[in-house]
Design an enzyme around this catalytic site. Sequence first.
Site, PDB file in Angstrom:
ATOM      1  N   ARG A  15       0.663  -1.423  -0.103  1.00  0.00           N
ATOM      2  CA  ARG A  15       0.380   0.198   0.268  1.00  0.00           C
ATOM      3  C   ARG A  15       1.019   0.996   0.204  1.00  0.00           C
ATOM      4  O   ARG A  15       2.096   1.212   0.063  1.00  0.00           O
ATOM      5  CB  ARG A  15      -0.776   0.453   1.390  1.00  0.00           C
ATOM      6  CG  ARG A  15      -2.269  -0.912   1.028  1.00  0.00           C
ATOM      7  CD  ARG A  15      -2.609  -1.194   2.775  1.00  0.00           C
ATOM      8  NE  ARG A  15      -1.555  -2.110   3.681  1.00  0.00           N
ATOM      9  CZ  ARG A  15      -2.393  -1.686   4.973  1.00  0.00           C
ATOM     10  NH1 ARG A  15      -3.579  -1.695   5.020  1.00  0.00           N
ATOM     11  NH2 ARG A  15      -1.247  -1.971   5.730  1.00  0.00           N
ATOM     12  N   LYS A  75       1.556   2.037   7.507  1.00  0.00           N
ATOM     13  CA  LYS A  75       2.006   1.234   8.812  1.00  0.00           C
ATOM     14  C   LYS A  75       3.533   2.098   9.779  1.00  0.00           C
ATOM     15  O   LYS A  75       3.735   3.138   8.926  1.00  0.00           O
ATOM     16  CB  LYS A  75       3.183   0.007   7.720  1.00  0.00           C
ATOM     17  CG  LYS A  75       1.532  -0.839   7.290  1.00  0.00           C
ATOM     18  CD  LYS A  75       0.341  -1.662   8.608  1.00  0.00           C
ATOM     19  CE  LYS A  75       1.055  -2.465   9.424  1.00  0.00           C
ATOM     20  NZ  LYS A  75      -0.401  -2.212  10.038  1.00  0.00           N
ATOM     21  N   TYR A  94      -0.810   4.689  10.268  1.00  0.00           N
ATOM     22  CA  TYR A  94      -1.027   3.252  11.290  1.00  0.00           C
ATOM     23  C   TYR A  94       0.323   3.490  12.465  1.00  0.00           C
ATOM     24  O   TYR A  94       1.530   3.182  12.193  1.00  0.00           O
ATOM     25  CB  TYR A  94      -1.307   2.184  11.220  1.00  0.00           C
ATOM     26  CG  TYR A  94      -2.555   2.261  10.090  1.00  0.00           C
ATOM     27  CD1 TYR A  94      -3.827   2.309  11.667  1.00  0.00           C
ATOM     28  CD2 TYR A  94      -2.567   2.143   8.812  1.00  0.00           C
ATOM     29  CE1 TYR A  94      -4.923   2.313  10.573  1.00  0.00           C
ATOM     30  CE2 TYR A  94      -3.884   1.800   8.450  1.00  0.00           C
ATOM     31  CZ  TYR A  94      -5.397   1.669   9.010  1.00  0.00           C
ATOM     32  OH  TYR A  94      -6.606   2.076   8.475  1.00  0.00           O
ATOM     33  N   HIS A  96      -0.594   1.486  16.203  1.00  0.00           N
ATOM     34  CA  HIS A  96      -0.694   0.287  17.069  1.00  0.00           C
ATOM     35  C   HIS A  96       0.167   0.491  18.364  1.00  0.00           C
ATOM     36  O   HIS A  96       1.232  -0.763  18.099  1.00  0.00           O
ATOM     37  CB  HIS A  96      -0.673  -0.699  16.317  1.00  0.00           C
ATOM     38  CG  HIS A  96      -1.772  -0.404  15.156  1.00  0.00           C
ATOM     39  ND1 HIS A  96      -3.026  -0.727  15.258  1.00  0.00           N
ATOM     40  CD2 HIS A  96      -1.774  -1.030  14.189  1.00  0.00           C
ATOM     41  CE1 HIS A  96      -3.465  -1.005  14.358  1.00  0.00           C
ATOM     42  NE2 HIS A  96      -3.041  -1.164  13.879  1.00  0.00           N
ATOM     43  N   GLU A 118      -5.164   4.580  14.232  1.00  0.00           N
ATOM     44  CA  GLU A 118      -6.568   3.887  14.457  1.00  0.00           C
ATOM     45  C   GLU A 118      -7.263   4.754  16.009  1.00  0.00           C
ATOM     46  O   GLU A 118      -7.856   3.648  16.424  1.00  0.00           O
ATOM     47  CB  GLU A 118      -5.716   2.898  14.956  1.00  0.00           C
ATOM     48  CG  GLU A 118      -4.902   3.213  15.972  1.00  0.00           C
ATOM     49  CD  GLU A 118      -2.880   3.390  15.679  1.00  0.00           C
ATOM     50  OE1 GLU A 118      -2.522   3.402  16.580  1.00  0.00           O
ATOM     51  OE2 GLU A 118      -3.012   3.556  14.274  1.00  0.00           O
ATOM     52  N   ASP A 270      -2.116  -7.218  15.413  1.00  0.00           N
ATOM     53  CA  ASP A 270      -1.511  -6.057  15.273  1.00  0.00           C
ATOM     54  C   ASP A 270      -1.918  -4.851  16.252  1.00  0.00           C
ATOM     55  O   ASP A 270      -0.860  -3.560  16.695  1.00  0.00           O
ATOM     56  CB  ASP A 270      -1.355  -4.535  14.396  1.00  0.00           C
ATOM     57  CG  ASP A 270      -3.323  -4.762  13.110  1.00  0.00           C
ATOM     58  OD1 ASP A 270      -3.943  -4.910  13.759  1.00  0.00           O
ATOM     59  OD2 ASP A 270      -3.524  -4.168  12.384  1.00  0.00           O
ATOM     60  N   VAL A 298      -1.479 -12.434  10.355  1.00  0.00           N
ATOM     61  CA  VAL A 298      -0.659 -11.180   9.358  1.00  0.00           C
ATOM     62  C   VAL A 298      -1.110  -9.965   9.563  1.00  0.00           C
ATOM     63  O   VAL A 298      -2.484  -9.970  10.056  1.00  0.00           O
ATOM     64  CB  VAL A 298      -0.594 -11.592   7.483  1.00  0.00           C
ATOM     65  CG1 VAL A 298       0.118 -10.232   6.942  1.00  0.00           C
ATOM     66  CG2 VAL A 298      -0.083 -12.717   7.127  1.00  0.00           C
TER      67      VAL A 298
END
Length: 375
Positions: A15, A75, A94, A96, A118, A270, A298
């Site tokens: 992405r 990410k 993101y 996390h 998130e 994640d 994943v």
Amino acid sequence: MIIGVPKEIKNNENRVGLTPAGVAELRKHHHTVYVQASAGLGSGFQDTEYEQAGAVILPTIADVYGQAEMIVKVKEPIQEEYALIKEGQLLFTYFHFASSEDLTHAMIERKATCLAYETVERADRSLPLLIPMSEVAGRMAPQEGAKYLEKPLKGRGILLGGVPGVKPAHVLVLGGGIVGTQAAKIAAGLGAQVTLMDISLNRLRELDDIMPKNVSTVYSNEYNIREAIKTADLIVGAVLIPGAKAPHLITRDMLKTMKPGTVLVDVAVDQGGCIETCKPTTHEDPTFIIDDIVHYCVANMPGAVPYTSTLALTNATLPYAVKLANQGWQEACRQNADLRLGLNVVNGEVVYKGVAEAWNLPLVSVESVLEPAHA
């Protein structure tokens, strides 16, 4: 504002943080956009498309980080990127944090401004920047589960929808949010017998009304989970607590009560995972086996369908990126409560409760970092 879009370097992450259409929208507001060469290729976007939209292509990831005031990506930064991040640089992606202590301390050390997709949250408690990827991951979960139920991939050798005269597979979905709803919908559409669990009776009532007849709703508690896993062929973990670690609803001892070849798909991996034995895997090496149970964990499932995922993500993130670029992060967060909740780490301080609690770190009020002294 100067905006940078680096190429994602996490394993098999195809992405990209912005589409050419997203670049064009930011340029319309007179912002400068730098895109790393080949950043969009994995999602099907050529460098020439970005240039035509008004971006400047830079050759390396170091160039992008070096020039940009705001980094827009998908990410969380990985270790190779830590040293590239400048003090005060705004990272919109993101994160996390509650599932990675190393990342948390690295961003504290770099004194970056970390605004996490998130935890951007609306007044109705919905998570607008998590929803599109949750929809993708939820719809992928039965698809991946069906594949790994095949015998050559160490599954039970059962077809999800069965055939006339043979019962379909039993799919257990833990969590009735976006991921769980999408997973149940796809599994049911493939013909499986689905059990959907949640702790909210109101949510179960809603789902009972809208789901097809091959979906049963069951209240989620340890006893009911222990009973359901005995007959499940595919179990989808779809539990999320915004900004915090997911609870372990399936523990190590429960694996012994499952049928050999059962497949576990932990979409919450994640965020720490809701299955105790799950640990993050990659698209390159997606599964592992414990006690004859196949684990698919994943951490970036939507990365396998990057064209769909990138378009869906940019649709959601772009309005917020424009606000941040137009107003600056402090003013945008002062004016927009959704964005304010997205702030996790600012200038070396943790400002999000779930992250502070996860790693026993001091919590600073978000209001204090929005004062002009932090500009």
